[in-house]
Write an enzyme that holds these catalytic residues in place. Sequence first.
Site, PDB file in Angstrom:
ATOM      1  N   HIS A 153     -66.166 -73.993  43.595  1.00  0.00           N
ATOM      2  CA  HIS A 153     -65.287 -74.765  44.480  1.00  0.00           C
ATOM      3  C   HIS A 153     -65.775 -76.219  44.503  1.00  0.00           C
ATOM      4  O   HIS A 153     -66.941 -76.486  44.813  1.00  0.00           O
ATOM      5  CB  HIS A 153     -65.373 -74.129  45.877  1.00  0.00           C
ATOM      6  CG  HIS A 153     -64.510 -74.742  46.920  1.00  0.00           C
ATOM      7  ND1 HIS A 153     -63.204 -74.356  47.145  1.00  0.00           N
ATOM      8  CD2 HIS A 153     -64.767 -75.696  47.852  1.00  0.00           C
ATOM      9  CE1 HIS A 153     -62.700 -75.042  48.158  1.00  0.00           C
ATOM     10  NE2 HIS A 153     -63.626 -75.873  48.605  1.00  0.00           N
ATOM     11  N   MET A 157     -63.057 -85.668  48.059  1.00  0.00           N
ATOM     12  CA  MET A 157     -62.733 -86.361  49.320  1.00  0.00           C
ATOM     13  C   MET A 157     -62.640 -87.861  49.059  1.00  0.00           C
ATOM     14  O   MET A 157     -63.395 -88.395  48.246  1.00  0.00           O
ATOM     15  CB  MET A 157     -63.828 -86.106  50.363  1.00  0.00           C
ATOM     16  CG  MET A 157     -64.152 -84.646  50.588  1.00  0.00           C
ATOM     17  SD  MET A 157     -65.306 -84.450  51.957  1.00  0.00           S
ATOM     18  CE  MET A 157     -65.774 -82.718  51.741  1.00  0.00           C
ATOM     19  N   HIS A 208     -60.591 -78.515  45.477  1.00  0.00           N
ATOM     20  CA  HIS A 208     -60.049 -78.642  46.840  1.00  0.00           C
ATOM     21  C   HIS A 208     -59.865 -80.130  47.118  1.00  0.00           C
ATOM     22  O   HIS A 208     -60.844 -80.844  47.353  1.00  0.00           O
ATOM     23  CB  HIS A 208     -61.040 -77.989  47.821  1.00  0.00           C
ATOM     24  CG  HIS A 208     -60.629 -78.102  49.247  1.00  0.00           C
ATOM     25  ND1 HIS A 208     -61.468 -77.749  50.288  1.00  0.00           N
ATOM     26  CD2 HIS A 208     -59.486 -78.531  49.838  1.00  0.00           C
ATOM     27  CE1 HIS A 208     -60.852 -77.939  51.437  1.00  0.00           C
ATOM     28  NE2 HIS A 208     -59.653 -78.425  51.191  1.00  0.00           N
ATOM     29  N   SER A 249     -69.401 -73.707  47.060  1.00  0.00           N
ATOM     30  CA  SER A 249     -68.979 -75.110  47.081  1.00  0.00           C
ATOM     31  C   SER A 249     -70.151 -75.991  46.660  1.00  0.00           C
ATOM     32  O   SER A 249     -71.218 -75.964  47.283  1.00  0.00           O
ATOM     33  CB  SER A 249     -68.535 -75.505  48.488  1.00  0.00           C
ATOM     34  OG  SER A 249     -68.531 -76.917  48.598  1.00  0.00           O
ATOM     35  N   ASP A 301     -62.531 -71.330  54.076  1.00  0.00           N
ATOM     36  CA  ASP A 301     -63.479 -72.383  53.696  1.00  0.00           C
ATOM     37  C   ASP A 301     -64.076 -73.019  54.950  1.00  0.00           C
ATOM     38  O   ASP A 301     -63.346 -73.621  55.748  1.00  0.00           O
ATOM     39  CB  ASP A 301     -62.726 -73.442  52.865  1.00  0.00           C
ATOM     40  CG  ASP A 301     -63.620 -74.549  52.344  1.00  0.00           C
ATOM     41  OD1 ASP A 301     -64.859 -74.460  52.483  1.00  0.00           O
ATOM     42  OD2 ASP A 301     -63.068 -75.512  51.782  1.00  0.00           O
ATOM     43  N   ASP A 359     -65.124 -79.961  46.038  1.00  0.00           N
ATOM     44  CA  ASP A 359     -64.477 -80.687  47.132  1.00  0.00           C
ATOM     45  C   ASP A 359     -64.319 -82.161  46.773  1.00  0.00           C
ATOM     46  O   ASP A 359     -65.305 -82.891  46.654  1.00  0.00           O
ATOM     47  CB  ASP A 359     -65.324 -80.561  48.404  1.00  0.00           C
ATOM     48  CG  ASP A 359     -65.329 -79.143  48.937  1.00  0.00           C
ATOM     49  OD1 ASP A 359     -64.254 -78.634  49.274  1.00  0.00           O
ATOM     50  OD2 ASP A 359     -66.421 -78.529  48.990  1.00  0.00           O
ATOM     51  N   MET A 418     -59.121 -83.099  49.266  1.00  0.00           N
ATOM     52  CA  MET A 418     -58.995 -83.612  50.632  1.00  0.00           C
ATOM     53  C   MET A 418     -58.745 -85.106  50.501  1.00  0.00           C
ATOM     54  O   MET A 418     -59.606 -85.940  50.798  1.00  0.00           O
ATOM     55  CB  MET A 418     -60.265 -83.299  51.427  1.00  0.00           C
ATOM     56  CG  MET A 418     -60.333 -81.837  51.852  1.00  0.00           C
ATOM     57  SD  MET A 418     -61.995 -81.309  52.275  1.00  0.00           S
ATOM     58  CE  MET A 418     -62.620 -80.955  50.634  1.00  0.00           C
ATOM     59  N   MET A 427     -58.734 -73.395  56.547  1.00  0.00           N
ATOM     60  CA  MET A 427     -59.993 -74.078  56.878  1.00  0.00           C
ATOM     61  C   MET A 427     -60.585 -73.468  58.145  1.00  0.00           C
ATOM     62  O   MET A 427     -59.892 -73.328  59.155  1.00  0.00           O
ATOM     63  CB  MET A 427     -59.751 -75.575  57.126  1.00  0.00           C
ATOM     64  CG  MET A 427     -59.338 -76.410  55.943  1.00  0.00           C
ATOM     65  SD  MET A 427     -60.504 -76.536  54.572  1.00  0.00           S
ATOM     66  CE  MET A 427     -62.036 -76.972  55.357  1.00  0.00           C
TER      67      MET A 427
END
Length: 221
Positions: free
Chosen positions: A31, A35, A64, A8, A173, A33, A66, A135
């Site tokens: 990966h 957000m 990913h 990540s 994760d 993320d 979020m 998660m």
Amino acid sequence: MTIQIAPSILSADFCNLERDLKAISNADLVHVDVMDHHFVPNLTLGEPIVARICQVTDLPVDVHLMIEDPDRWAPEYAKLGAASVSFHMGATHAPVRLARQLRDMGCKACFAVRPAEPVEPIFDILDEFDMILIMTVEPGFGGQKFLDNQMAKVRRLRDEITRRGLKTKIQVDGGVSPKTAHIVAEAGADVLVAGSAVYGAESPAEAIDSIRDKAEAAFRA
Ligand code: DX5
Ligand code: ZN
């Protein structure tokens, strides 16, 4: 049996992303993320940076999300070249419609489950997804402690996938490191995300190999 390691970049140096992407060339996926300060209490990056990451790296880009309203935004990441996009159970309104839309665009569809969410509601729609993300920390930040109480959920999901002969992958994760890799692999996870354990190491490439070795030794199909 193939274990995939997905570092990540949340723990990478955002001012040296190209360098830090090169440092993980022995990984299977990268990966990313995303957000939005609403679905989780943190803000990271969005479409312009994901677009550049897709151009710069040779690795498949695993986004990913979020964020709130993934039904609106997930297809945009598929358009940018993401190989897979994960969206959260607690954020989507129409997961089957969204998964089908992503797959029609040639992108893998992944459903993400937070620690307090059960996995069983997904069982009836499991074949709509290429991967389920379990998660093992509350989403939002890197470097949190691994929640081993999520392993029963991973086991139940692995049993269901095996029973039905599906190819769905199980991604884990949060808090994955050379110390916890055997626990998640033994429970049946086959895609391991690791942020701080990779980028906090002196050699990210060696950390990836170490996580992979520990997981491969313990994996239960
Ligand atoms: C957390 C993110 C993770 C994070 C994992 O919400 O989804 O991908 O980067 O970081 P570590 O491996 O440090 O727990
Ligand atoms: Zn993540």
